[in-house]
Design a protein around this motif. Structure first.
Motif, PDB file in Angstrom:
ATOM      1  N   LYS A 178       0.829  -1.209   0.000  1.00 53.26           N
ATOM      2  CA  LYS A 178       0.000   0.000   0.000  1.00 53.26           C
ATOM      3  C   LYS A 178       0.861   1.255   0.000  1.00 53.26           C
ATOM      4  CE  LYS A 178      -3.761   2.213   2.564  1.00 53.26           C
ATOM      5  NZ  LYS A 178      -4.657   2.120   3.758  1.00 53.26           N
ATOM      6  N   ASP A 181       2.721   1.590  -3.404  1.00 50.23           N
ATOM      7  CA  ASP A 181       1.771   2.002  -4.435  1.00 50.23           C
ATOM      8  C   ASP A 181       1.480   3.499  -4.333  1.00 50.23           C
ATOM      9  OD1 ASP A 181      -0.084   1.243  -6.612  1.00 50.23           O
ATOM     10  OD2 ASP A 181      -1.608   1.905  -5.183  1.00 50.23           O
ATOM     11  N   HIS A 182       1.355   4.007  -3.100  1.00 48.22           N
ATOM     12  CA  HIS A 182       1.123   5.444  -2.887  1.00 48.22           C
ATOM     13  C   HIS A 182       2.327   6.262  -3.355  1.00 48.22           C
ATOM     14  CE1 HIS A 182      -0.367   9.093  -0.987  1.00 48.22           C
ATOM     15  NE2 HIS A 182       0.793   9.229  -0.387  1.00 48.22           N
ATOM     16  N   GLN A 185       2.354   6.472  -7.136  1.00 45.02           N
ATOM     17  CA  GLN A 185       1.365   7.421  -7.628  1.00 45.02           C
ATOM     18  C   GLN A 185       1.852   8.859  -7.483  1.00 45.02           C
ATOM     19  OE1 GLN A 185      -2.412   6.711  -5.750  1.00 45.02           O
ATOM     20  NE2 GLN A 185      -2.561   4.590  -6.489  1.00 45.02           N
ATOM     21  N   LYS A 186       2.480   9.170  -6.345  1.00 45.06           N
ATOM     22  CA  LYS A 186       3.004  10.517  -6.136  1.00 45.06           C
ATOM     23  C   LYS A 186       4.125  10.841  -7.124  1.00 45.06           C
ATOM     24  CE  LYS A 186       0.495  11.998  -2.714  1.00 45.06           C
ATOM     25  NZ  LYS A 186      -0.369  13.216  -2.850  1.00 45.06           N
TER      26      LYS A 186
END
Length: 232
Positions: A178, A181-182, A185-186
């Protein structure tokens, strides 16, 4: 015309009067910090490996800030030494936990740059400290001026995630995936295709348990451990 000269005396807190025969107590004060650095370096690393880099960073930061304020209001020299020793114990651990956390967020190609920038903050802080000491000459108020802002670092609890590498070592794959993945994305990038497979793996393997003997487990680790011991 008659000139009158007054003997120069060091500026100090009249409550402690650490001059003349008691001047050695100034060196003892700094020695307590260094002893705290040494002992903290031995124990804080285990705490960071056992409970996580983020928990270790926040806990040592909080304790360091509290002890910094207590140092500013210390009623006697003995209390001053104890508070300073305690601050040395946790401040080196806070630095180590933060260093480990940020270097584990990036790949091998960026670790050197990130580590240098982390050290630059220390150098800039020392430069700014001289100006702050000029503006706030009394040591108690100066101690408060550098200790109270430390509490703001506790806001990292909501903004800084745990190290994904540490989470993976503890087989907490879902949390690690998690966070990674964050981060992807950033950064405006797609996560690696095998990232989601980690979250599907069962926690069947044994978690890695930290120990001092782990520093000598492989020839590569032994070499770097002895080099760092010699340098320190």
């Amino acid at each position: 015309m008659v000139l009158c000269f007054r003997p120069l005396r060091p500026r100090c807190d009249p409550q402690f009067n650490l001059v003349c025969d008691d001047s050695w107590k100034v060196d003892l004060f700094q020695s307590c910090v260094n002893v705290g650095f040494f002992l903290g370096s031995l124990g804080i690393g285990y705490i960071a490996d056992r409970f996580g880099r983020k928990v270790c960073l926040l806990a040592t930061t909080l304790i360091s800030a509290i002890l910094g304020v207590l140092t500013a209001v210390a009623p006697d020299y003995t209390s001053l030494l104890l508070f300073r020793l305690g601050q040395g114990l946790v401040s080196k651990g806070s630095w180590t936990a933060g260093y480990t956390l940020i270097t584990e967020f990036v790949g091998l190609g960026y670790r050197r740059t990130v580590a240098i920038l982390y050290q630059v903050a220390f150098t800039v802080g020392l430069v700014l400290l001289s100006g702050l000491a000029y503006a706030v000459p009394h040591w108690r108020w100066l101690q408060l001026a550098v200790s109270l802002p430390t509490f703001l670092l506790l806001l990292c609890y909501w903004f800084v995630p745990e190290s994904p590498r540490w989470l993976l070592s503890q087989k907490r794959n879902t949390q690690a995936v998690k966070i990674m993945d964050h981060i992807a994305q950033k950064n405006g990038k797609l996560p690696p295709p095998d990232l989601k497979m980690l979250s599907l793996e069962e926690d069947v393997t044994e978690k890695l348990s930290p120990s001092f003997a782990g520093l000598f487990r492989t020839p590569h680790l032994r070499k770097h451990t002895f080099i760092l011991m010699y340098l320190w």
